[in-house]
Write a protein that holds these residues in place. Structure first.
Motif, short mmCIF file in Angstrom:
data_model
loop_
_atom_site.label_atom_id
_atom_site.label_comp_id
_atom_site.label_asym_id
_atom_site.label_seq_id
_atom_site.Cartn_x
_atom_site.Cartn_y
_atom_site.Cartn_z
N GLN A 157 0.77 -1.28 0.01
CA GLN A 157 -0.14 -0.10 -0.09
C GLN A 157 1.00 1.33 0.11
O GLN A 157 0.40 2.20 -0.54
N GLN A 158 2.10 0.94 0.65
CA GLN A 158 3.00 2.27 0.73
C GLN A 158 4.08 2.36 -0.48
O GLN A 158 4.92 3.14 -0.39
N ASN A 159 3.83 1.28 -1.32
CA ASN A 159 4.89 1.13 -2.34
C ASN A 159 4.44 2.32 -3.42
O ASN A 159 3.57 1.95 -4.23
N LYS A 160 5.08 3.27 -3.47
CA LYS A 160 4.95 4.29 -4.53
C LYS A 160 6.04 4.58 -5.40
O LYS A 160 7.35 4.51 -4.98
N LYS A 161 5.79 5.16 -6.49
CA LYS A 161 6.93 5.45 -7.46
C LYS A 161 7.91 6.61 -6.97
O LYS A 161 9.10 6.03 -6.80
N LYS A 189 15.29 -4.48 -5.44
CA LYS A 189 15.14 -2.79 -5.51
C LYS A 189 14.22 -2.56 -6.84
O LYS A 189 13.44 -1.86 -6.99
N GLU A 190 14.93 -3.24 -7.86
CA GLU A 190 14.14 -3.17 -9.28
C GLU A 190 12.71 -3.57 -9.35
O GLU A 190 11.92 -3.11 -9.91
N THR A 196 5.07 -0.85 -7.73
CA THR A 196 4.35 0.34 -7.17
C THR A 196 2.96 0.54 -7.65
O THR A 196 2.74 0.16 -8.82
N GLY A 197 2.13 0.96 -6.98
CA GLY A 197 0.85 1.40 -7.31
C GLY A 197 -0.28 0.22 -7.16
O GLY A 197 -1.38 0.08 -7.28
N TRP A 198 0.29 -0.90 -6.72
CA TRP A 198 -0.52 -2.19 -6.42
C TRP A 198 -0.93 -1.84 -5.02
O TRP A 198 -0.43 -2.07 -4.18
N ALA A 200 -4.69 -1.74 -2.17
CA ALA A 200 -5.95 -2.63 -1.71
C ALA A 200 -6.69 -1.18 -1.72
O ALA A 200 -6.65 -0.22 -1.24
N HIS A 201 -8.17 -1.33 -2.34
CA HIS A 201 -9.17 -0.42 -2.34
C HIS A 201 -10.32 -1.11 -1.79
O HIS A 201 -11.13 -1.64 -2.52
N GLY A 202 -10.65 -0.65 -0.53
CA GLY A 202 -11.66 -1.50 -0.02
C GLY A 202 -11.42 -3.02 0.05
O GLY A 202 -10.24 -3.22 0.44
N ASP A 203 -12.14 -3.98 -0.47
CA ASP A 203 -11.95 -5.14 -0.66
C ASP A 203 -11.24 -5.70 -1.88
O ASP A 203 -10.88 -6.74 -2.11
N ASP A 204 -11.06 -4.66 -2.75
CA ASP A 204 -10.75 -5.04 -4.04
C ASP A 204 -9.16 -4.61 -4.22
O ASP A 204 -8.62 -3.90 -3.56
N PHE A 205 -8.51 -5.15 -5.32
CA PHE A 205 -7.19 -4.80 -5.97
C PHE A 205 -7.50 -3.37 -6.61
O PHE A 205 -8.62 -3.74 -7.69
N LEU A 206 -6.53 -2.72 -6.61
CA LEU A 206 -6.76 -1.41 -7.28
C LEU A 206 -5.27 -1.19 -7.83
O LEU A 206 -4.34 -1.14 -6.98
N PHE A 207 -5.02 -0.79 -9.10
CA PHE A 207 -3.91 -0.37 -9.63
C PHE A 207 -3.81 0.99 -9.79
O PHE A 207 -4.45 1.69 -10.70
N ARG A 208 -3.11 1.86 -8.88
CA ARG A 208 -3.19 3.03 -9.14
C ARG A 208 -2.09 3.81 -9.76
O ARG A 208 -0.84 3.81 -9.75
N ILE A 209 -2.51 3.99 -10.86
CA ILE A 209 -1.73 4.38 -12.20
C ILE A 209 -0.83 5.41 -11.97
O ILE A 209 0.61 5.32 -12.26
N LYS A 210 -1.16 6.42 -11.27
CA LYS A 210 -0.36 7.35 -10.81
C LYS A 210 0.72 7.24 -10.18
O LYS A 210 2.00 7.99 -9.73
N GLN A 211 0.53 6.12 -9.24
CA GLN A 211 1.65 5.76 -8.25
C GLN A 211 2.55 4.69 -8.86
O GLN A 211 3.43 4.35 -8.13
N HIS A 212 2.45 4.48 -10.06
CA HIS A 212 3.22 3.29 -10.62
C HIS A 212 4.48 3.74 -11.42
O HIS A 212 4.05 4.79 -12.00
N ASP A 213 5.49 3.09 -11.27
CA ASP A 213 6.83 3.59 -11.88
C ASP A 213 6.73 3.00 -13.39
O ASP A 213 6.95 1.77 -13.53
#
Lengths: 465, 402
Positions: A157-161, A189-190, A196-198, A200-213
């Motif tokens: 949840q804290q893994n961001k770009k 590391k790589e 990044t951006g993977w 949890a959103h409620g009970d679902d998985f959400l790909f947070r595109i803005k946080q993805h590297d």
């Protein structure tokens, strides 16, 4: 091969949580290959989801509507129901008609060890593990990487770009697939960037595109714009993953001491089968070596194995629904609450002076309803009042003696003893034959029978399967 | 003698002389093999839940402390001043004389790199003496037992935890300490006829490495240790005035065990409830008083019996708490914290190092300057005289307090 009673029981101890008396009577008529196939087939069917609490985890927007007090109350409700889900799963283990599925789901819980504080998440993950217990490891791995409980537990949840968190990437390789020594710190590391951006959103998985590297990453010597899925595939493409899982399963189902020749061959097949778990398990359970004396009665039962097995063999039901939880805590294995991400160590580590004394006295507490006088360690977390030293006085349980007792009405006490020993113990104590009769003194059949059972359950050999 | 006769004649009453494992014989004869570590012993007291170090040893001259903790700071006039920067929480009044006698040393800013704020994880790190990123399933005391016993001494009572279950700290790879609430209670649990009988069957497995042999060996060790401890302690009943609460009883038990000269190296006791997110003052001060009163009784008793010089008492918690109080007159999980040592053989007493620096924080938490494993390393090498590097896995700077 026509299995002996001990060998049938061995199959049921390892592929499940022991055989009940009724199971055993049926098994004696069956063919081993057919029975293993049946266990595997049953285990592959999609199980009914265990649902303790209806509802779902609120999504961020919904959570924002809640007051601080409401949020607190909700968190508490979700947390307090986790031990109840534990109890419900223990029930399922004891009574399921697909013991192999529950046993394998339990294996995957020890493998994908995850602490749970949210019963909705726990229900979802438990279902994932049970559904895929005998499915395909590739599919299960992809699913667990997107599982909200795992994402939260391993901080993805804290893994961001801008600020990658390597926790998930590290455990993915170290604990879930390759094992230490098969990747570099640079690989961690790589690959963390690929996840990044993977979120949890409620009970679902959400790909947070803005946080993805989206930049290119170099992983296992290859460079590309890898996503999390690619990383998982590249890990699965390594044979070391198949060997790591096979070794771990061999330790769980067969023997603490790995036979590398055997597991090497099994791992090759597992890899060739594209990670078909059912095939691997079936191969183990029908092999002649699985029934060799060195593999029988040589495993120290995990607390869960001991607890569920005793329940099964005695047709037992505890008076207090939290008794199983109490026993798990005292013996050091609480489902949904592993000590750390690496899970439980198992084997000899289950045993110290305190846990052994408790294990040996368990029949006294249960059968003779002796007062326990033992307390859990105080929980140090103010947030965890649910697990505070619950003042347990008794572990008394209902036992369905009549089922077994009837069968023994016309037997001598020695015959009863021998049959019960064969049923309860997978390895025979090296005792003088007369010794038990110094201690078992009741003359009335029913009392005598109970004393025999209590004596056998208190043998150190009962701790083995 | 045939086995059957053996059982008939001796098994149910006394241990025979044949087939009995060496360690059982030794125990029955009440002559223990020499153990490493001389007469030194260590008492570890764990304050569970994350004790707030800043309100334990109060930086009463620090403006930031008073600014960040308007509701829960301890007033300058209330503290028991130790030097011109730090003072005891008044609830620790009982420690004053210990401190003034030069039997106490405070070490500030103890922690480890990349601190973890989870109770369970951080406690595991402290108990296993691991790095934050490392998962060990043995504890530092357990590994000390492993290293010193080298497979030759079989006594689990080399390390005793006064509790019903055994903490990770006490578990070695090959040897584990033992957990007990009291000598009598442990003894009673081993006194069923079946248990006593089975404990004597360990000899069948003496040379095997099978799991069954391991179970029988553990059973035999427990039963004989229980009998041995019971025998050695049955006439000891300290008259010292220990508080009548659970923790007081635990320290009383330790004091009695120490007087019995059991050759136990490490004792372990916990006091929990320090997770003070809400209305911290009442809770913490109640617990600190329980702690200090019991420790004072223990120290007085040890002194009277001439034991204090060989005993070291280490008090720690899994983490300290946030400098700034939260909205509920409590504090949240923090990082670096103080650790203090009490004993008659301290080379340095008083305050060991600099007071916490409240103006140089990391995410609102204190930074550590002493790795907790430096303290362990010092105790292992200087108190027990063993190679700390083997036990801790790497070299840590030794401190100069003993």
């Amino acid at each position: 091969m026509k299995p002996t009673q001990t060998q049938w029981q061995h199959l049921y101890w390892r592929a499940g949580f022991g055989a009940s008396w009724a199971d055993l009577q049926k098994l004696k008529q069956r063919n081993l290959q057919v029975e293993v196939r049946r266990l595997v087939n049953d285990g592959q069917k999609e199980p009914k989801k265990i649902v303790l609490l209806q509802g779902q985890t609120p999504k961020l927007a919904e959570a924002k509507q809640l007051s601080t007090a409401e949020k607190k109350a909700l968190r508490k409700k979700l947390r307090l129901n986790v031990p109840k889900l534990n109890a419900a799963w223990i029930q399922e283990m004891q009574h399921s008609s697909s013991p192999l599925r529950e046993k394998m789901a339990f294996f995957w819980h020890t493998h994908f060890a995850c602490k749970h504080k949210n019963v909705y998440y726990a229900q979802i993950q438990l279902h994932l593990l049970r559904k895929n217990a005998l499915g395909n490891f590739r599919e299960m791995l992809h699913a667990i990487a997107k599982d909200p409980a795992m994402i939260t537990f391993l901080n993805n949840q804290q893994n961001k770009k801008d600020q990658p968190n390597e926790n998930f990437a590290r455990e993915l390789m170290e604990l879930f697939t390759l094992g230490r020594g098969n990747y570099t710190e640079q690989d961690i590391k790589e690959s963390a960037r690929a996840f990044t951006g993977w979120a949890a959103h409620g009970d679902d998985f959400l790909f947070r595109i803005k946080q993805h590297d989206f930049d290119s990453k170099t992983f296992f010597g290859k460079t590309g714009n890898f996503h999390g899925e690619d990383i998982i595939e590249m890990i699965l493409a390594k044979k070391e993953t198949a060997l790591f899982i096979t070794n771990k399963l061999y330790k769980f189902l067969v023997n603490e001491n790995i036979n590398q020749q055997l597991t090497g061959r099994l791992a090759d097949d597992f890899y060739q089968s594209n990670y078909d778990i059912a095939k691997l398990v079936e191969q183990m359970l029908v092999a002649d070596w699985f029934y060799a004396p060195e593999n029988i009665g040589t495993q120290i039962k995990s607390p869960v194995q001991l607890l569920v097995g005793m329940g099964k063999q005695l047709g037992m039901r505890f008076g207090n629904e939290f008794s199983p939880l109490f026993i798990q805590k005292i013996l050091g294995q609480v489902i949904f609450d592993p000590p750390n991400v690496a899970g439980w160590k198992g084997g000899k580590s289950w045993i110290d002076s305190a846990t052994l004394m408790f294990r040996l006295r368990l029949p006294e507490f249960i059968i003779k309803a002796a007062e326990i006088g033992i307390q859990n360690k105080e929980e140090d977390d103010a947030q965890k009042e649910d697990l505070k030293g619950n003042g347990f006085r008794s572990l008394s349980a209902e036992i369905h003696w009549e089922v077994i007792l009837d069968l023994f009405k016309n037997n001598s006490k020695k015959q009863i003893y021998e049959q019960m020993q064969a049923y309860l113990l997978q390895t025979n104590p090296q005792l003088n034959q007369q010794a038990p009769w110094t201690f078992i003194q009741a003359s009335q059949t029913e009392e005598q029978f109970k004393e025999i059972v209590a004596w056998l359950l208190a043998m150190p050999e009962y701790q083995l399967c | 003698m045939k086995r059957r006769e053996f059982i008939k004649t001796s098994a149910l009453t006394t241990v025979g002389t044949l087939w009995v494992p060496a360690f059982v014989k030794t125990l029955e004869n009440n002559t223990l093999p020499k153990t490493v570590g001389g007469n030194k012993s260590l008492i570890i007291i764990q304050l569970g839940g994350g004790n707030d170090g800043l309100n334990t040893f109060v930086p009463f001259q620090n403006d930031i402390y008073y600014r960040e903790r308007p509701q829960i700071a301890i007033g300058t006039s209330e503290v028991i001043k130790l030097n011109d920067e730090l003072g005891l929480n008044p609830a620790l009044e009982s420690l004053r004389s210990i401190y003034e006698d030069g039997n106490m040393l405070l070490i500030n800013n103890v922690g480890y790199p990349e601190p973890d704020r989870s109770h369970f994880r951080s406690m595991d790190i402290w108990q296993s003496a691991s790095d934050a990123s490392q998962y060990l399933d043995t504890g530092w005391v357990g590994r000390y037992l492993d290293a010193t016993c080298g497979g030759t001494c079989d006594m689990t009572h080399q390390a005793i935890e006064i509790d019903d279950t055994l903490s990770l700290a006490m578990k070695g790879e090959n040897i584990k300490g033992m957990a007990m609430q009291s000598a009598q209670k442990l003894y009673r649990t081993t006194q069923s006829n079946q248990m006593k009988y089975l404990a004597k069957q360990a000899h069948h497995h003496e040379h095997a490495h099978s799991p069954a042999a391991y179970l029988y060996k553990t059973l035999a060790q427990t039963v004989s240790s229980a009998a041995y401890i019971q025998e050695k302690t049955k006439n000891i009943n300290t008259k010292a005035d220990f508080p009548q609460n659970e923790f007081g009883k635990r320290l009383k038990t330790i004091s009695e065990l120490l007087q019995a000269d059991l050759q136990t190296r490490v004792y372990y006791a916990s006091l929990s409830g320090f997770d003070t997110h809400v209305n911290q003052k009442n809770t913490q001060e109640r617990l600190l008083k329980i702690y200090a009163d019991a420790v004072q009784a223990l120290v007085a008793d040890l002194k009277k019996n001439g034991k204090l010089a060989d005993v070291l008492i280490l008090t720690f918690s899994e983490f300290g708490r946030r400098v700034k109080q939260n909205g509920s007159a409590g504090t949240d999980h923090g990082t670096a914290n103080n650790v203090w040592l009490i004993g008659g053989g301290l080379k340095k007493a008083g305050v060991f190092n600099e007071a916490p620096n409240l103006s140089n924080l990391q995410e609102g938490d204190l930074k550590h300057s002493v790795d907790f494993r430096s303290i362990y390393a010092t105790i292992l090498s200087k108190h027990f005289g063993v190679d700390d590097k083997i036990i801790l896995g790497k070299n840590f700077e030794k401190l100069t307090f003993i």
